[in-house]
Design an enzyme around this catalytic site. Sequence first.
Site, PDB file in Angstrom:
ATOM      1  N   SER B 150       0.840  -1.191   0.000  1.00 24.42           N
ATOM      2  CA  SER B 150       0.000   0.000   0.000  1.00 24.42           C
ATOM      3  C   SER B 150       0.881   1.248   0.000  1.00 24.42           C
ATOM      4  CB  SER B 150      -0.942  -0.056   1.208  1.00 24.42           C
ATOM      5  OG  SER B 150      -2.044   0.781   1.028  1.00 24.42           O
ATOM      6  N   ASP B 299      -8.520  -6.174  -5.274  1.00 21.26           N
ATOM      7  CA  ASP B 299      -8.099  -4.994  -4.525  1.00 21.26           C
ATOM      8  C   ASP B 299      -8.258  -3.736  -5.370  1.00 21.26           C
ATOM      9  OD1 ASP B 299      -7.048  -3.107  -2.894  1.00 21.26           O
ATOM     10  OD2 ASP B 299      -5.002  -3.895  -2.893  1.00 21.26           O
ATOM     11  N   HIS B 326      -6.713  -6.497   0.341  1.00 16.21           N
ATOM     12  CA  HIS B 326      -5.617  -5.518   0.293  1.00 16.21           C
ATOM     13  C   HIS B 326      -4.609  -5.855   1.400  1.00 16.21           C
ATOM     14  CE1 HIS B 326      -3.678  -1.667  -0.380  1.00 16.21           C
ATOM     15  NE2 HIS B 326      -3.792  -1.368   0.888  1.00 16.21           N
TER      16      HIS B 326
END
Lengths: 121, 609
Positions: B150, B299, B326
Site C-alpha cells: 500500500s 483490490d 488488500h
Amino acid sequence: MEDMIPLMKDMLKNAIKIQYIEEKREILLKVSSQHDLKANFADSNEVKIMFHMFGGLDLNYPMKIKIDNKNQKILISLNTYEQFQHVKRIMETLWDNTVNIFNKLALGDFSVIRNIEDVDE
Amino acid sequence: MEQLKDSENPFEIYGEFPKRKLYDGYEISSVYIPMRDGVKIAANISIPKGLSENARLPTLLYQTRYWRALNLRLPFRWIFNEHVGAIPIHELFTSRGYVVVYIDVRGTGASYGSRAFPWTEVEVKDGADIVDWIISQPWSNGKVVSNGISYSGSCAEKLAFNAHPAVKAIMPGHCFWDAYTDVALPGGCYNLQFMQMWSFLGRNLDQNNPKVMRTIMPINWIVMKGIKPVDGDNESKMLYETIKEHSANLYVHELVQDKDYRNNLLSDGTAIDDVSNFPKKDKIEASNVPIIHWCSWLDSGYVDAIIHRFLNLKNPQIGILGDWNHGARFPANQFYPERAKVNPTPRERINAWINLFNSCTEGKGIEGKTLFYYTMAEEKWKSTHIWPPEGHHYERWYFKESNGLSMEKPQDKNGFDKYKINFRTTTGRNNRWWTLLGLPISYSNREKIDEKLLTYTSTPLKNDFEITGHAIITLYLSSTHEDGAIYAYLEDVDENGKVTYITDGQLRMIHRELSSEPPLYDSPIPYRSYKRESAKPMNPGEISEMKFALHATSVLIQKGHKIRIAFAGNDKDTFSRYPKEGKPTIKIVRNPEHPSFIDLPKIKRKDER
C-alpha cells in the site's frame, strides 16, 4: 495481530508470575520479559488501565501500585479483604479475558470494547 | 533465476522454506537519520543477534506512514516488541541475514517535517538519503532492497526514481500506478469514503492520537497507545516537537474532494499525476532495478496497476495477482467465502520474497518479465510472459430483451430498458474499495442486491468459460439528467441461483468521451483523458455511447453457470453521488443500430486452440 492470538495466553502466563499475599492483601506480579524494555517497564496508571480494559475494573478503584522498574515487579496493595478478593478474581481470569476480547474483535464484534472508558491522554 | 518448476504457483516456485536459518533473534535500536535539508527521519534498525564485527549484510528498507514502532500497552509490552503485527515480519528477514531499516516517512510517526501531500518529491528523495546512510553503516554490505504494501509499496516503487546504485530490487505490493484511476477517482467517480477515512486516519496518526484506532482498527487500539519515540527520547520531548511540525500537514480528502478532473491543480501547482508512478516510467526504467510487484484481483483499482506496470516497464520483473484482500491478510475469493486462512500464509509469502531478494542481491536476479496469476473458481495458478495471455480474445455478448445476455445481435428495433437510479444501492463496506483500509472483502447477498439493479443474464453455459483480462462494456445510454454514474458488476450465477461477484467497473457519465490523444501509458482499456476540457454534461434524452472497462480479473465460469452483468447508478457507501441532487432515469438502448454489449476477455483453453 490476529496471528498472535493463539499464542498470547501462554506467552502472558509464561512471562508474568503472580503471587497472592492474602494476609497483606497484596498481589505481586513478577515479569520476565524477553524484550529490552529500556526503562519503559510500567507505570501505575498503565496498570490501572490494564485492569480496566481487560478486567472491567473501575479506573478509580482504590489500590496502591508500586512499580519496581529495575526488577520488573509490580506490587498491588488493596485496602480491604473484599477488595483484595475482587481484584484477585479479576487477575485470575485477566489473560483469558484479554484473549477473549481479541478473539471477538478479530471476528468484528466491537461491542466488547464499548464499556472501556477514554484511556488515551 | 532457477528454472521454473511444473507448478506455476509463485509461492511454491520461490517460497521453499529456507534450508538454513542464519540468525536467531534480533536486536532493535532506533535513531534519527538527518536528511540533506536537516529534517530528521526516525528509523528503527533490526539487526540479527550475535552478528560478528566483520559481518556485512544486505538491508531491507521499509518506509511507512503508519508508525514504524508501537508504544504498546500493558501487558503486551511485556510479551511483544514494538514491531508486533508489523509487515514485514522482522524476525523472518533478520533470521535470513538481513538488517531491517524501518522508517517513518517525513511528516509522520516520530519523524520531523511536514507534508503538503503524500509522496512529495522531497519525501521520495529522502529514500536516497536513507540508502546513503544505510550503506555507510558498519553492518552494511552496500546492498539494499525495499518492499512495502500500500503506502509503503508506493514508497518502494518510488525509491527507483532515485536510481541509487545500491538498490538491488524493489517490491511494491498492493499500490497504484495511476493514482487517479486506481484509487482516487476510478472511472472519474470520487472514492469518497476511502479518501475521507484515509485522511482522517492519517491526521490522527500524525498527531499521535490512538483514539482513532478505537473506531477504525480496535484490535490495534487495545494493543497500543501511540507511536514509540526514538531511543533516548525518554520524556518524548522530541516526539512532541515532531507532532507540532506535523500540524502543518495537509490531507488528500481536503485537497482533492472538489477536484473532478485529472488536470485540476492544487494551489501549489501540483496535479494528481504528480504522485502517480507512470509519469516517472523513464526514471524507473533507467534504474533497471528488478521489480517484484504483487496484488489481488479484488483490490480496488490496484489490480490494474499490475497489468500497467507489466505492459509499460522494461525492467526485469515478476508480477503476481492472487485472490486475497488488500495486503493479503484475509482470503477474498468470493467463490469460497467460507475460507478462513489466506493462502499463502504471510510467512510463506515472505519466504518467497526473501528468496527473490536473495537472487537479486547474490544470484542471477530476475530475467525478463513473468506475470503469475490465479484463476478463481478454477483455483489454479498460471503464468505468462505476455499480456493479455496466450489464447486471449474478445467474445461479444449483447444485452437483450427480458434481461437476457446473448451472443446474438439484438433484432428488436425498439429495444431498450429503463432504470430509475436507486441511490440506496450499495456494495457495502467490505468491498474492493474499503479493503484499502485493510478490511476483509465480502460481496455477500448479491441475489438480493441484484433485485434493485438492472441485470442481464445469459442462459446456462454449455462449456467452461475462462475470463482473464479486462471486460469492456459498450452502452448506448440516455439519461434524464446532465450528470450521473454507471456501475457495472460481472457476476457468476450457479445452478442454484447463487450469485457470485467477480469484478466491477464504473464511469461518471461526464467523462464518457474517449480521447484521441496518445494515452498517458500503454493500456488494454479504452482511454479517456479525464481532463476538464474533455468532460461533457449529458444532453438529457440523447443517446450517448459509453465504453468502459471493468477492473481486470481471472475467473472460470463453469459449464452450467450463467454470466450476469448488473448495472447500478450509485454505490452509496463508497463513491460520491452523481448527480448531487435529483433522481435520474437512464435508458439502456439495445437495438440493431445501438446494440449495447460487453466484450468478455475469453481465454481459449488449450484443447480449443
